[in-house]
Write a protein that holds these residues in place. Structure first.
Motif, short mmCIF file in Angstrom:
data_model
loop_
_atom_site.label_atom_id
_atom_site.label_comp_id
_atom_site.label_asym_id
_atom_site.label_seq_id
_atom_site.Cartn_x
_atom_site.Cartn_y
_atom_site.Cartn_z
N GLY A 176 -0.84 0.43 10.09
CA GLY A 176 -0.16 -0.83 9.85
C GLY A 176 -0.61 -1.52 8.58
N VAL A 177 -0.81 -2.81 8.69
CA VAL A 177 -1.07 -3.62 7.52
C VAL A 177 -2.44 -3.28 6.89
N LEU A 178 -3.35 -2.71 7.66
CA LEU A 178 -4.64 -2.29 7.08
C LEU A 178 -4.42 -1.20 6.04
N GLU A 191 -1.87 -0.85 4.19
CA GLU A 191 -1.32 -1.41 2.95
C GLU A 191 -2.39 -2.11 2.14
N ARG A 192 -3.35 -2.68 2.84
CA ARG A 192 -4.32 -3.52 2.14
C ARG A 192 -5.37 -2.69 1.39
N ARG A 231 2.71 7.49 4.52
CA ARG A 231 3.27 6.69 5.59
C ARG A 231 2.57 7.04 6.90
N ALA A 232 2.75 6.24 7.89
CA ALA A 232 2.17 6.42 9.22
C ALA A 232 0.65 6.54 9.15
#
Lengths: 84, 621
Positions: A10-12, A14-15, A24-25
């Motif tokens: 998830g957002v982790l 992206e960060r 992805r995934a």
């Protein structure tokens, strides 16, 4: 030297800026290490704050941040994610 | 009109049989004691209570807002539609975000009460004080996307007017028909679209020029800044903004939360193909938000090519990814997006619709369902599922049976089909498995609208995403354990029910604390209101709505879980676990003050200011 694989979800994902290593995934990151290493050490190395982490698994086993890791472990790290 | 202190102070009463529209004052005592949303709706419903059948003209339909709606407090866009449910026969509540609720307030109404039945199809047009019924002859038979576009064009354009509408499923009295708001947000649960259809009310269009004025402006600015900041910095909100509710698929498979193959399996290899990352990377065109929401969890998606091509539109939520994905063992994501679009157009609850199809597939596999008109209902076959969605909406062939919902269909099928139904009080379970989280099982069992994941905060508390410690909850509940869950459920309801009646989105509330919501209510309404008051209100509103469901026939034996969910799974992350329902129910009944037959005890009702309900329950026996 050992190797740990990490999937940030998830957002982790992206960060954490690991250009070329993300997909992805929860693209898999491979981290070499020496000596004893715990989950929280890995998170620190990736710049992920403890308070942003909801659940951590090694393989399919849920672990705490003090869990010691071994060569070849696959770590999955999840932020809180809510369905509705 | 200015809504001072959060309330317009009036309701619009619509008698469709007589064609009479009346602006009636909202009883300020009701507003104070029942706040708004479904809680206030239940109180108003009782004023008109006659035991009328769900699809009869005498069954009132209420569209309710709350005092926070129309402010710029985060997540306060919601509204509730309530009535006796045609799916369950009990108290029906569907809630929805979007833009309709705020616009109704701007037009100067806290809610709409609809009774009767129009001789011909109509729609209700509200333009501030000017209200009228217009013919919907030219709209009947059209889907929600079509009718929304037509009405918006006719009444001021995309941004100026807000539309509630039903599709063909509501017209055809499908028992789990939904209502669309601007074709992008949906009142899904308990079949409120069928109640609209039974009244021949195709749509409601609203335009308003007023505003909502908080009673304590300085407090309002402070609580607004504080709660906006919390929503912006919360990880729950960040996940929502990034991937919407679809993110929950990836986590849920690791915690045993995701139901598979009509709740009979614990493993499905296809989940990574239909989760948040896949939706975002392959089909997302943009995010979107409801009125006054900093989170923006909505997914706008498009399938450009192939057999499941769609127009750009609202994408599937987590629930839909499960019901048209894991429930039927389908890993084809564009197929799910197509199913979502069809449900949106026809106006179907994607939870009950997908769950009923999963139930039918298991019936077919077990030989209980044979007369399908030649359709083979095989696991994983999304093409058949898509065919069934259309058949259900138009009540064609086997769709006529399935349009009754899984429990009603099972009763007609016999031969043990009821054992394959996964519903409580007739409402199909949403996609959170009680075998992974036992407290959710208790929530489903005692829910006044049936199996519900939204009118409480257990989803966030039990999964450790927000402990709401200021309300007395803990941060360390173990999911597959029944210990301490009765108290957890009670407190989670006492928080979540008033949040629902305040019409704040639980995704926003999940980023906050209990006191934040109490402060919001105090700042807007102007009356002294603390966390204790919020929890006391939660108790009153839960008991009230429980009492309505009791009046409509629910007894202790209806507080149960379906056989599939009481059977431990053989595989998956929750393997071997099942909720200790008997123990949790006994503890919960004691804590909540429910008598052995399932009614709230008289002393508890009187203590919470619901003496009038005790009288009605006594009359009902």
């Amino acid at each position: 030297m050992g190797m740990i694989s990490v999937r940030l979800h998830g957002v982790l994902n992206e960060r954490v800026q690991q250009a070329g290593d993300r997909g992805r995934a929860g693209g898999e990151l491979r981290l070499p290490f020496e000596g004893a290493v715990k989950v929280r050490d890995v998170l620190e190395r990736l710049g992920v704050s403890d308070k942003d982490v909801h659940l951590v698994f090694v393989g399919r086993k849920r672990v705490k941040l003090d869990e010691e890791l071994r060569d070849g472990d696959l770590l999955a790290v999840y932020p809180p994610m809510a369905g509705g | 009109m200015e809504c001072k202190g959060g309330y317009a102070g009036r309701l619009l009463e619509v008698d469709l049989t007589k064609g009479i529209l009346t602006k009636a004052p909202l009883d300020p005592t009701f507003a104070r004691e029942f706040l708004g949303g479904a809680g206030l709706g239940a109180r108003l419903f009782l004023e008109r209570f006659s035991g009328a059948l769900p699809l009869s003209p005498d069954n009132p339909l209420l569209v309710m807002t709350g005092p926070l709606v129309g402010t710029s407090l985060p997540g306060t866009s919601r509204f509730a539609v309530c009535s006796r449910s045609p799916l369950t026969g009990f108290w029906g509540v569907g809630t929805c975000g979007g833009n309709f609720g705020p616009e109704l307030k701007f037009a100067g109404y806290d809610g709409i009460e609809v009774t009767g039945k129009a001789a011909e199809p109509v729609y209700l047009l509200i333009d501030d004080d000017k209200v009228e019924l217009r013919t919907a002859d030219d709209l009947w038979g059209k889907d929600i996307y079509e009718v929304t576009a037509i009405l918006k064009q006719r009444h001021g354009g995309e941004r100026k007017s807000k539309v509630l509408a039903i599709g063909q499923a509501g017209e055809n009295l499908v028992r789990f028909a939904a209502i669309g708001n601007d074709g992008a947000h949906f009142v899904g649960r308990t079949g409120m679209g069928a109640v609209m259809g039974s009244k021949r009310l195709k749509a409601v269009v609203v335009k308003g020029t007023g505003r909502v004025v908080p009673a304590r402006p300085e407090e309002y600015e402070e609580v607004r800044a504080r709660t906006l900041e919390k929503c912006k910095t919360s990880m729950v909100a960040s996940s929502m903004k990034s991937m919407g509710t679809a993110a929950a698929m990836d986590l849920g498979v690791m915690t045993g939360d995701v139901p598979i193959r009509n709740w009979t399996c614990g493993e499905f290899a296809g989940t990574s193909s239909i989760g948040g990352p896949a939706l975002r990377s392959d089909y997302l065109t943009r995010g979107a938000a409801c009125f006054s929401c900093p989170i923006a969890c909505k997914r706008v998606v498009k399938v450009d090519e192939g057999p499941y091509q769609t127009q750009e539109g609202p994408g599937p939520e987590y629930e839909t990814l499960c019901t048209f994905g894991t429930y039927i063992e389908n890993d084809n994501l564009p197929g799910i997006i197509k199913a979502n679009e069809l449900c949106n157009r026809y106006g179907l609850d994607t939870i009950s619709c997908g769950a009923t199809i999963a139930f039918a597939m298991e019936c077919y596999e077990k030989g209980v369902l044979r007369d399908t008109g030649g359709i083979e209902l095989r696991w994983g076959d999304i093409d058949t599922a898509l065919k069934l969605v259309k058949f259900i909406a138009f009540r064609q062939g086997i769709g006529d049976l399935l349009a009754e919902g899984s429990l009603n269909a099972a009763r007609k099928l016999g031969q043990g089909a009821e054992d394959l139904v996964v519903a409580v009080k007739g409402l199909e379970l949403p996609a959170h498995d009680p075998r992974g989280f036992h407290g959710m099982g208790l929530e489903y069992a005692v829910g006044y609208r049936g199996a519900c994941h939204l009118q409480h905060m257990s989803l966030y508390v039990e999964q450790g995403m927000n402990p709401f410690t200021d309300a007395g909850l803990r941060s360390d509940y173990a999911g597959p354990d029944s210990e301490g869950k009765a108290e957890m459920v009670l407190l989670s309801q006492n928080l979540g029910v008033p949040a629902g009646s305040a019409c704040i989105c639980i995704f926003a509330f999940a980023c906050l604390e209990g006191k934040d919501l109490a402060d919001m209510i105090q700042a807007v309404t102007g009356r002294d209101f603390g966390l204790k008051d919020l929890l006391a209100l939660g108790e009153r509103l839960w008991l009230l709505q429980r009492g309505v469901t009791n009046l409509l026939g629910a007894r202790a034996e209806d507080d149960t879980l379906p056989p599939h969910v009481l059977s431990p799974l053989q595989d998956g992350m929750a393997a071997g676990s099942s909720p200790d329902l008997k123990r949790m129910l006994a503890e919960y009944y004691e804590l909540r003050g429910l008598a052995a037959h399932g009614y709230p005890r008289r002393d508890v009702l009187e203590k919470t200011g619901l003496g009038f309900l005790a009288e009605k329950l006594q009359d009902a026996g």
